[in-house]
Design a protein around this motif. Structure first.
Motif, PDB file in Angstrom:
ATOM      1  N   GLY A 172      71.028  14.125  52.203  1.00  0.00           N
ATOM      2  CA  GLY A 172      71.531  15.182  51.329  1.00  0.00           C
ATOM      3  C   GLY A 172      71.587  14.753  49.875  1.00  0.00           C
ATOM      4  O   GLY A 172      71.229  15.523  48.967  1.00  0.00           O
ATOM      5  N   LEU A 173      72.014  13.518  49.634  1.00  0.00           N
ATOM      6  CA  LEU A 173      72.084  13.006  48.260  1.00  0.00           C
ATOM      7  C   LEU A 173      70.697  12.917  47.637  1.00  0.00           C
ATOM      8  O   LEU A 173      70.492  13.283  46.476  1.00  0.00           O
ATOM      9  N   GLU A 174      69.735  12.420  48.410  1.00  0.00           N
ATOM     10  CA  GLU A 174      68.376  12.284  47.878  1.00  0.00           C
ATOM     11  C   GLU A 174      67.753  13.660  47.642  1.00  0.00           C
ATOM     12  O   GLU A 174      67.028  13.873  46.664  1.00  0.00           O
ATOM     13  N   ALA A 175      68.021  14.588  48.548  1.00  0.00           N
ATOM     14  CA  ALA A 175      67.488  15.943  48.381  1.00  0.00           C
ATOM     15  C   ALA A 175      68.018  16.584  47.101  1.00  0.00           C
ATOM     16  O   ALA A 175      67.257  17.188  46.323  1.00  0.00           O
TER      17      ALA A 175
ATOM     18  N   ILE B 151      61.438   3.661  42.928  1.00  0.00           N
ATOM     19  CA  ILE B 151      61.052   5.068  42.800  1.00  0.00           C
ATOM     20  C   ILE B 151      62.222   5.975  43.166  1.00  0.00           C
ATOM     21  O   ILE B 151      62.572   6.904  42.419  1.00  0.00           O
ATOM     22  N   HIS B 152      62.842   5.711  44.312  1.00  0.00           N
ATOM     23  CA  HIS B 152      63.992   6.522  44.736  1.00  0.00           C
ATOM     24  C   HIS B 152      65.119   6.441  43.704  1.00  0.00           C
ATOM     25  O   HIS B 152      65.774   7.439  43.399  1.00  0.00           O
ATOM     26  N   ASP B 153      65.323   5.243  43.169  1.00  0.00           N
ATOM     27  CA  ASP B 153      66.391   5.034  42.192  1.00  0.00           C
ATOM     28  C   ASP B 153      66.116   5.823  40.910  1.00  0.00           C
ATOM     29  O   ASP B 153      67.014   6.433  40.334  1.00  0.00           O
ATOM     30  N   LYS B 154      64.865   5.819  40.467  1.00  0.00           N
ATOM     31  CA  LYS B 154      64.524   6.524  39.234  1.00  0.00           C
ATOM     32  C   LYS B 154      64.624   8.043  39.407  1.00  0.00           C
ATOM     33  O   LYS B 154      64.982   8.750  38.467  1.00  0.00           O
ATOM     34  N   ILE B 155      64.301   8.527  40.600  1.00  0.00           N
ATOM     35  CA  ILE B 155      64.484   9.956  40.862  1.00  0.00           C
ATOM     36  C   ILE B 155      65.972  10.306  40.775  1.00  0.00           C
ATOM     37  O   ILE B 155      66.355  11.312  40.163  1.00  0.00           O
ATOM     38  N   ASN B 156      66.803   9.466  41.368  1.00  0.00           N
ATOM     39  CA  ASN B 156      68.246   9.709  41.310  1.00  0.00           C
ATOM     40  C   ASN B 156      68.770   9.640  39.878  1.00  0.00           C
ATOM     41  O   ASN B 156      69.595  10.452  39.457  1.00  0.00           O
ATOM     42  N   GLU B 157      68.258   8.660  39.119  1.00  0.00           N
ATOM     43  CA  GLU B 157      68.677   8.503  37.729  1.00  0.00           C
ATOM     44  C   GLU B 157      68.278   9.725  36.904  1.00  0.00           C
ATOM     45  O   GLU B 157      69.039  10.199  36.049  1.00  0.00           O
ATOM     46  N   ALA B 158      67.064  10.225  37.161  1.00  0.00           N
ATOM     47  CA  ALA B 158      66.553  11.363  36.396  1.00  0.00           C
ATOM     48  C   ALA B 158      67.319  12.652  36.681  1.00  0.00           C
ATOM     49  O   ALA B 158      67.213  13.617  35.931  1.00  0.00           O
ATOM     50  N   ALA B 159      68.106  12.675  37.761  1.00  0.00           N
ATOM     51  CA  ALA B 159      68.930  13.851  38.051  1.00  0.00           C
ATOM     52  C   ALA B 159      70.007  14.038  36.997  1.00  0.00           C
ATOM     53  O   ALA B 159      70.535  15.136  36.819  1.00  0.00           O
ATOM     54  N   ARG B 160      70.368  12.939  36.327  1.00  0.00           N
ATOM     55  CA  ARG B 160      71.353  12.972  35.248  1.00  0.00           C
ATOM     56  C   ARG B 160      72.676  13.611  35.664  1.00  0.00           C
ATOM     57  O   ARG B 160      73.197  14.512  35.015  1.00  0.00           O
TER      58      ARG B 160
ATOM     59  N   THR C  44      77.887   7.844  43.716  1.00  0.00           N
ATOM     60  CA  THR C  44      77.934   7.995  45.176  1.00  0.00           C
ATOM     61  C   THR C  44      76.658   7.458  45.809  1.00  0.00           C
ATOM     62  O   THR C  44      76.691   6.769  46.834  1.00  0.00           O
ATOM     63  N   TYR C  45      75.532   7.770  45.194  1.00  0.00           N
ATOM     64  CA  TYR C  45      74.226   7.313  45.685  1.00  0.00           C
ATOM     65  C   TYR C  45      74.158   5.779  45.706  1.00  0.00           C
ATOM     66  O   TYR C  45      73.754   5.178  46.704  1.00  0.00           O
ATOM     67  N   LEU C  46      74.548   5.141  44.606  1.00  0.00           N
ATOM     68  CA  LEU C  46      74.473   3.682  44.513  1.00  0.00           C
ATOM     69  C   LEU C  46      75.348   3.017  45.562  1.00  0.00           C
ATOM     70  O   LEU C  46      74.942   2.038  46.207  1.00  0.00           O
ATOM     71  N   SER C  47      76.552   3.528  45.737  1.00  0.00           N
ATOM     72  CA  SER C  47      77.485   2.947  46.697  1.00  0.00           C
ATOM     73  C   SER C  47      76.944   3.034  48.119  1.00  0.00           C
ATOM     74  O   SER C  47      76.974   2.056  48.876  1.00  0.00           O
ATOM     75  N   LEU C  48      76.433   4.194  48.488  1.00  0.00           N
ATOM     76  CA  LEU C  48      75.921   4.379  49.849  1.00  0.00           C
ATOM     77  C   LEU C  48      74.613   3.621  50.058  1.00  0.00           C
ATOM     78  O   LEU C  48      74.394   3.017  51.115  1.00  0.00           O
ATOM     79  N   ASN C  49      73.761   3.622  49.062  1.00  0.00           N
ATOM     80  CA  ASN C  49      72.450   2.998  49.220  1.00  0.00           C
ATOM     81  C   ASN C  49      72.547   1.494  49.421  1.00  0.00           C
ATOM     82  O   ASN C  49      71.717   0.899  50.117  1.00  0.00           O
ATOM     83  N   ARG C  50      73.558   0.858  48.831  1.00  0.00           N
ATOM     84  CA  ARG C  50      73.731  -0.587  49.043  1.00  0.00           C
ATOM     85  C   ARG C  50      73.904  -0.901  50.524  1.00  0.00           C
ATOM     86  O   ARG C  50      73.415  -1.907  51.018  1.00  0.00           O
TER      87      ARG C  50
END
Length: 241
Positions: A103-106, A150-159, A166-172
């Motif tokens: 859900g976060l990535e979507a 790539i996934h990280d940059k997509i998340n970053e670009a969401a601004r 939340t993404y960083l915490s879960l992705n670790r």
């Protein structure tokens, strides 16, 4: 007045030792995190502090500081009088965390398609082609580092800062399992196909399409991880029998 004059003339202590200490701290955290992600330290494994110190060329103080950081991230567990071990998730936890990450990535993809700059898209393209080169060389570690970038940059670009944290915490906590999802060649090649489609959706600024691809991509990773875990559990049972 006299004391004030003396204080005003004092030279501040140099800051370099603190910078170097922080750099060492961050480096140790990153090394152990990579050991966990790439499977050198497997889930449930008890950590041998002496061996880790020898491997990293450090004393126990920076190691123990790093372990506290990794424990806060959920990557290791520290028990009083028993030491530290690599965290191991139950099947239910894996399912729930991958569902949440999907859900976060979507959502990240939907926002990024709208907000990403041309320069950011160019960076993702460069990472994509570097990732393909790693796949051609069967370099899983190199592939994974670019894949995650790539996934990280997509998340970053969401601004969206709340989404970012939340993404960083879960992705670790999921990185080691995301790495393991590519152990089988068909799964790895399927992930490559997904990334090709992600890039096309980004170029078209099609947020809905990118969102759907990312959601399914993460759910497929969940299924791949659960398959690997099931086989490993079955093998462990056979060894004990």
């Amino acid at each position: 007045m006299q004391n004030s004059d003396i204080d005003a003339g004092l030279t501040p202590p140099p800051l370099m030792p603190k910078v170097e200490r922080q750099r060492l701290h961050d480096t140790v955290v990153e090394h152990i995190r990579r050991f966990i992600v790439e499977g050198a330290l497997e889930p449930g494994k008890k950590l041998n502090e002496r061996e880790l110190c020898e491997t990293l060329g450090i004393s126990r103080t920076p190691l123990r500081e790093a372990l506290k950081v990794l424990a806060a991230e959920g990557l290791i567990e520290i028990e009083p009088n028993r030491g530290a071990s690599v965290s191991k998730m139950s099947e239910a936890e894996m399912r729930e965390m991958f569902e949440l990450m999907s859900g976060l990535e979507a959502f990240s993809g939907e926002l990024a398609a709208e907000r990403m700059t041309a320069a950011e898209l160019g960076e993702i393209k460069a990472l994509h082609y570097a990732m393909l080169a790693c796949r051609a060389q069967n370099d899983l570690a190199g592939y994974y580092s670019r894949n995650q970038a790539i996934h990280d940059k997509i998340n970053e670009a969401a601004r969206n800062s709340a989404l970012r944290q939340t993404y960083l915490s879960l992705n670790r906590r999921l990185q080691a399992m995301r790495f393991r999802s590519n152990f089988q060649t068909p799964k790895w090649d399927s992930a490559i196909h997904d990334h090709d489609e992600m890039l096309k959706a980004l170029e078209a600024r099609d947020g809905k399409r990118l969102s759907a691809i990312l959601r399914q991509h993460l759910l497929d990773k969940r299924d791949a991880v659960l398959q690997v875990q099931s086989r490993e559990d079955a093998a462990a049972v056979k060894l004990k029998a």
